[in-house]
Write a protein that holds these residues in place. Sequence first.
Motif, PDB file in Angstrom:
ATOM      1  N   LYS A 209      -0.049   7.639  -7.418  1.00  0.00           N
ATOM      2  CA  LYS A 209       0.588   8.083  -6.170  1.00  0.00           C
ATOM      3  C   LYS A 209       1.438   6.964  -5.567  1.00  0.00           C
ATOM      4  O   LYS A 209       2.554   7.196  -5.088  1.00  0.00           O
ATOM      5  CB  LYS A 209      -0.477   8.544  -5.169  1.00  0.00           C
ATOM      6  N   THR A 210       0.914   5.741  -5.632  1.00  0.00           N
ATOM      7  CA  THR A 210       1.672   4.607  -5.096  1.00  0.00           C
ATOM      8  C   THR A 210       2.902   4.325  -5.947  1.00  0.00           C
ATOM      9  O   THR A 210       3.985   4.032  -5.417  1.00  0.00           O
ATOM     10  CB  THR A 210       0.769   3.354  -5.027  1.00  0.00           C
ATOM     11  N   ASN A 211       2.752   4.404  -7.265  1.00  0.00           N
ATOM     12  CA  ASN A 211       3.915   4.228  -8.147  1.00  0.00           C
ATOM     13  C   ASN A 211       5.020   5.219  -7.805  1.00  0.00           C
ATOM     14  O   ASN A 211       6.208   4.871  -7.768  1.00  0.00           O
ATOM     15  CB  ASN A 211       3.503   4.426  -9.614  1.00  0.00           C
TER      16      ASN A 211
ATOM     17  N   GLU B 225       0.861  -1.172   0.000  1.00  0.00           N
ATOM     18  CA  GLU B 225       0.000   0.000   0.000  1.00  0.00           C
ATOM     19  C   GLU B 225       0.904   1.232   0.000  1.00  0.00           C
ATOM     20  O   GLU B 225       1.882   1.304   0.751  1.00  0.00           O
ATOM     21  CB  GLU B 225      -0.880  -0.025   1.252  1.00  0.00           C
ATOM     22  N   GLY B 226       0.588   2.213  -0.846  1.00  0.00           N
ATOM     23  CA  GLY B 226       1.436   3.396  -0.959  1.00  0.00           C
ATOM     24  C   GLY B 226       1.567   4.163   0.343  1.00  0.00           C
ATOM     25  O   GLY B 226       2.651   4.626   0.703  1.00  0.00           O
ATOM     26  N   ARG B 227       0.468   4.281   1.065  1.00  0.00           N
ATOM     27  CA  ARG B 227       0.492   4.989   2.347  1.00  0.00           C
ATOM     28  C   ARG B 227       1.406   4.273   3.334  1.00  0.00           C
ATOM     29  O   ARG B 227       2.175   4.907   4.061  1.00  0.00           O
ATOM     30  CB  ARG B 227      -0.940   5.074   2.880  1.00  0.00           C
TER      31      ARG B 227
ATOM     32  N   SER C 206      -2.417  -0.007  -4.400  1.00  0.00           N
ATOM     33  CA  SER C 206      -3.169   1.242  -4.210  1.00  0.00           C
ATOM     34  C   SER C 206      -2.513   2.078  -3.104  1.00  0.00           C
ATOM     35  O   SER C 206      -1.580   1.618  -2.436  1.00  0.00           O
ATOM     36  CB  SER C 206      -4.645   0.993  -3.874  1.00  0.00           C
ATOM     37  N   TYR C 207      -3.045   3.270  -2.901  1.00  0.00           N
ATOM     38  CA  TYR C 207      -2.452   4.150  -1.888  1.00  0.00           C
ATOM     39  C   TYR C 207      -3.181   4.066  -0.553  1.00  0.00           C
ATOM     40  O   TYR C 207      -2.552   4.006   0.508  1.00  0.00           O
ATOM     41  CB  TYR C 207      -2.446   5.610  -2.375  1.00  0.00           C
TER      42      TYR C 207
ATOM     43  N   GLN D 213       5.057   4.846   2.347  1.00  0.00           N
ATOM     44  CA  GLN D 213       5.481   6.203   2.683  1.00  0.00           C
ATOM     45  C   GLN D 213       5.772   6.340   4.177  1.00  0.00           C
ATOM     46  O   GLN D 213       6.696   7.066   4.573  1.00  0.00           O
ATOM     47  CB  GLN D 213       4.405   7.198   2.262  1.00  0.00           C
TER      48      GLN D 213
ATOM     49  N   ASN E  79       2.200  -2.641  -6.754  1.00  0.00           N
ATOM     50  CA  ASN E  79       1.309  -1.546  -6.354  1.00  0.00           C
ATOM     51  C   ASN E  79       0.012  -2.119  -5.788  1.00  0.00           C
ATOM     52  O   ASN E  79      -0.668  -2.906  -6.441  1.00  0.00           O
ATOM     53  CB  ASN E  79       1.036  -0.683  -7.598  1.00  0.00           C
TER      54      ASN E  79
ATOM     55  N   GLU F 188      -4.887   6.848  -7.128  1.00  0.00           N
ATOM     56  CA  GLU F 188      -4.398   5.815  -6.210  1.00  0.00           C
ATOM     57  C   GLU F 188      -3.209   5.069  -6.811  1.00  0.00           C
ATOM     58  O   GLU F 188      -2.213   4.791  -6.122  1.00  0.00           O
ATOM     59  CB  GLU F 188      -5.526   4.828  -5.896  1.00  0.00           C
TER      60      GLU F 188
END
Length: 324
Positions: A205-207, A160-162, A185-186, A165, A183, A202
Amino acid sequence: MKKMIHFSLIFILAFLFVNNPLTNEYVSGLKSEYIPVTNQKDPLFKEIASRAVDYYIPPQDAKIDRVWKAIPGLNGLQVDIKASYKKMHDEGEFKEEKLIFEQVEPKIQLRNLPPSPVYKGHPEKQMVSFIINVAWGNEYLPDMLATLKKHNVSASFFVEGRWAQNNPELAKMIESAGHEIGNHSYTHPNMGTISSSKIREEIRKTNEVIKAITDKPVQWFGPPSGSYRDETVQIAAEEKLGTVMWTVDTVDWKKPSPEQLLNRVLSKVHNGALILMHPTDPTAKSLDQLIIQLKQKNLQIGTVSELLSSERTIAHSIGEGNNN
């Protein structure tokens, strides 16, 4: 007189150069490499060429299946006649075990198909892949990574992108260990119901987060909870991602016992299976045995990219040839 001395010195130097061990070794190497492999009048060459057809396995194109959606192709195999001749030349007789094979790519690869989700690899490819979705479970990741390293297994972590991060050091640890990162999603929304613009946001942003952490582009998208619609897959393709689902689910988030998890996977696993899991206590505890028992079934374990390529990964055995 001077001319005679000069000529003699040149002759001696030339003799020493030609007959020194290094030169002899080089010339021998050239001789060993020079074998008239194109001499089709040689009975051995002709025998290899005539028998090559018995071992030919045609490549299989990638296709869209009505049930399983996109299915990757599989390389064919053919005898490399010249290489096989070179290997048998010294003994001068045909030996099946000395045949050299080369792979033949199919004309239609997965990338040539219209956007469609992938649920499994080619059914004849003796390989499976672990899809490890990560949005939580940090405490179990170190043990899982250690187990994968112990068995020299590479997996595909869909993050998950979040999460990435907020946990760049863990994401980097995964990538540095040689695993593939996908990926997921975020924010883990329902990708089958959100708007088109939100789907793209989504994914993009994750990419961006993954690229910033690993400095590598992403190839695959795994929809959260397996939820998607056709437009989701299309947008992922526009962002240069293939959409990946799964074949066998550990359902590890329900906290089964390690024995239950193993039985669930091993009773359903098959060639080309994509095995879904998460960083959980039952997965961390059962992963070692899962790897051992999958290998006992003669299944290799690779990344999603390795599984979904058309490359053959199991050594060709003579019995696979077309002897009809």
